[in-house]
Structures are given as structure tokens and as C-alpha cells.
Design a protein around this motif. Structure first.
Motif, mmCIF file in Angstrom:
data_model
loop_
_atom_site.group_PDB
_atom_site.id
_atom_site.type_symbol
_atom_site.label_atom_id
_atom_site.label_comp_id
_atom_site.label_asym_id
_atom_site.label_seq_id
_atom_site.Cartn_x
_atom_site.Cartn_y
_atom_site.Cartn_z
ATOM 1 N N UNK A 50 0.784 -1.230 0.000
ATOM 2 C CA UNK A 50 0.000 0.000 0.000
ATOM 3 C C UNK A 50 0.822 1.291 0.000
ATOM 4 N N UNK A 51 1.821 1.394 0.810
ATOM 5 C CA UNK A 51 2.581 2.651 0.881
ATOM 6 C C UNK A 51 3.912 2.605 0.143
ATOM 7 N N UNK A 52 4.274 1.436 -0.370
ATOM 8 C CA UNK A 52 5.601 1.296 -0.986
ATOM 9 C C UNK A 52 5.589 1.121 -2.493
ATOM 10 N N UNK A 53 4.466 0.726 -3.073
ATOM 11 C CA UNK A 53 4.400 0.539 -4.520
ATOM 12 C C UNK A 53 4.206 -0.905 -4.913
ATOM 13 N N UNK A 54 4.544 -1.180 -6.153
ATOM 14 C CA UNK A 54 4.387 -2.535 -6.710
ATOM 15 C C UNK A 54 5.733 -3.234 -6.772
ATOM 16 N N UNK A 55 5.648 -4.560 -6.638
ATOM 17 C CA UNK A 55 6.842 -5.388 -6.629
ATOM 18 C C UNK A 55 6.593 -6.649 -7.445
ATOM 19 N N UNK A 56 7.652 -7.171 -8.054
ATOM 20 C CA UNK A 56 7.575 -8.460 -8.722
ATOM 21 C C UNK A 56 7.400 -9.521 -7.643
ATOM 22 N N UNK A 57 6.561 -10.509 -7.916
ATOM 23 C CA UNK A 57 6.318 -11.558 -6.935
ATOM 24 C C UNK A 57 7.619 -12.180 -6.445
ATOM 25 N N UNK A 58 7.592 -12.618 -5.206
ATOM 26 C CA UNK A 58 8.730 -13.345 -4.638
ATOM 27 C C UNK A 58 8.552 -14.845 -4.858
ATOM 28 N N UNK A 59 7.384 -15.233 -5.335
ATOM 29 C CA UNK A 59 7.045 -16.644 -5.538
ATOM 30 C C UNK A 59 7.716 -17.164 -6.812
ATOM 31 N N UNK A 60 8.845 -17.821 -6.648
ATOM 32 C CA UNK A 60 9.585 -18.315 -7.807
ATOM 33 C C UNK A 60 8.805 -19.373 -8.575
ATOM 34 N N UNK A 61 7.953 -20.129 -7.889
ATOM 35 C CA UNK A 61 7.116 -21.134 -8.553
ATOM 36 C C UNK A 61 6.138 -20.454 -9.510
ATOM 37 N N UNK A 62 5.572 -19.323 -9.098
ATOM 38 C CA UNK A 62 4.658 -18.559 -9.963
ATOM 39 C C UNK A 62 5.401 -18.085 -11.198
ATOM 40 N N UNK A 63 6.595 -17.557 -10.999
ATOM 41 C CA UNK A 63 7.399 -17.082 -12.133
ATOM 42 C C UNK A 63 7.727 -18.232 -13.086
ATOM 43 N N UNK A 64 8.090 -19.390 -12.537
ATOM 44 C CA UNK A 64 8.421 -20.544 -13.369
ATOM 45 C C UNK A 64 7.201 -21.009 -14.170
ATOM 46 N N UNK A 65 6.046 -21.056 -13.527
ATOM 47 C CA UNK A 65 4.818 -21.476 -14.216
ATOM 48 C C UNK A 65 4.438 -20.493 -15.312
ATOM 49 N N UNK A 66 4.523 -19.204 -15.028
ATOM 50 C CA UNK A 66 4.188 -18.187 -16.028
ATOM 51 C C UNK A 66 5.173 -18.236 -17.189
ATOM 52 N N UNK A 67 6.433 -18.485 -16.888
ATOM 53 C CA UNK A 67 7.457 -18.572 -17.929
ATOM 54 C C UNK A 67 7.156 -19.736 -18.868
ATOM 55 N N UNK A 68 6.799 -20.893 -18.284
ATOM 56 C CA UNK A 68 6.460 -22.063 -19.098
ATOM 57 C C UNK A 68 5.207 -21.810 -19.930
ATOM 58 N N UNK A 69 4.205 -21.172 -19.333
ATOM 59 C CA UNK A 69 2.960 -20.882 -20.065
ATOM 60 C C UNK A 69 3.247 -19.941 -21.233
ATOM 61 N N UNK A 70 4.077 -18.936 -21.009
ATOM 62 C CA UNK A 70 4.447 -17.994 -22.063
ATOM 63 C C UNK A 70 5.179 -18.730 -23.189
ATOM 64 N N UNK A 71 6.117 -19.597 -22.822
ATOM 65 C CA UNK A 71 6.873 -20.363 -23.826
ATOM 66 C C UNK A 71 5.936 -21.259 -24.632
ATOM 67 N N UNK A 72 4.987 -21.886 -23.959
ATOM 68 C CA UNK A 72 4.023 -22.747 -24.647
ATOM 69 C C UNK A 72 3.209 -21.953 -25.662
ATOM 70 N N UNK A 73 2.712 -20.781 -25.252
ATOM 71 C CA UNK A 73 1.905 -19.938 -26.143
ATOM 72 C C UNK A 73 2.711 -19.474 -27.349
ATOM 73 N N UNK A 74 3.922 -19.008 -27.125
ATOM 74 C CA UNK A 74 4.757 -18.512 -28.217
ATOM 75 C C UNK A 74 5.169 -19.643 -29.153
ATOM 76 N N UNK A 75 5.462 -20.811 -28.598
ATOM 77 C CA UNK A 75 5.834 -21.958 -29.421
ATOM 78 C C UNK A 75 4.661 -22.387 -30.290
ATOM 79 N N UNK A 76 3.465 -22.402 -29.714
ATOM 80 C CA UNK A 76 2.280 -22.769 -30.489
ATOM 81 C C UNK A 76 2.063 -21.786 -31.641
#
Length: 107
Positions: A50-76
Motif C-alpha cells: 500500500x505505501x511502498x508501490x508494486x513489486x515483482x512476486x517473490x514466488x519463484x514457482x509462480x514465475x516458473x509457471x508463467x514462464x512455461x505458459x508464455x513459452x508454450x503460447x509462443x511456441x504454439x
């Protein structure tokens, strides 16, 4: 912005610049950037303190899943395009493998 987050160019938990700064950097309207930030937050890539702004998630599993989903979409998309111009899945796979392993084109 999403590519920077998924590629590792940003560290998990890294502070994201303000919307107006990002909009200027990417040459888009601040409202467009705000919508993109809301979408990234909904997808779990970004969180707000709320008082500090936005941050990239600290959840590395979320980042890994999103990365794989992005790769799948672009590959398709790539595979669909290559099929439209007459290549088979096997031919495309051979090109990708050759380029990945040797950095060479196949003929």
C-alpha cells in the motif's frame, strides 16, 4: 514488462517503477500501463504494498509457471505459422534442434 519479469532481468521481490515512468519508457498511455499492471497483479506476477508501490512476486514457482505458459503460447504461435507456410512439425523440430545445438541452419 512481463518479458523482463519472466526472463530473470528482474529479481523476485524487486520494486517496479511507477506507472507513469513505465508508460514513458515503453511509449504507451499511462492508463494502458495501469491496466497492464492490474492484469499482472491478477495473474500473480506483481503485488502491491500500500505505501511502498508494486513489486515483482517473490514466488519463484509462480514465475516458473508463467514462464512455461508464455513459452508454450509462443511456441504454439510459431508452430502454427510454420505449418501455414508448409513445414511439418518434424521439420520445425529439426530446425529448432539444429539451431539450439549448433547455432546452424539446416537445409
Amino acid at each position: 514488462m512481463t518479458l523482463r519479469a519472466l526472463s530473470g532481468a528482474m529479481e523476485p521481490g524487486e520494486k517496479i517503477p511507477p506507472v507513469r515512468e513505465l508508460a514513458a519508457q515503453f511509449g504507451v498511455n499511462p492508463n494502458t500501463m495501469q491496466r497492464a499492471m492490474v492484469e499482472m497483479e491478477r495473474d500473480g506476477l506483481v503485488y502491491t504494498e500500500r505505501t511502498s508501490g508494486r513489486f515483482l512476486t517473490k514466488e519463484e514457482q509462480v514465475l516458473a509457471e508463467k514462464r512455461k505458459a508464455f513459452a508454450r503460447e509462443e511456441t504454439k504461435k510459431y508452430l502454427d505459422y510454420m505449418k501455414k507456410i508448409g513445414f511439418t512439425t518434424e521439420e520445425v523440430a529439426a530446425y529448432v534442434k539444429a539451431l539450439g545445438e549448433k547455432g546452424e541452419e539446416t537445409t
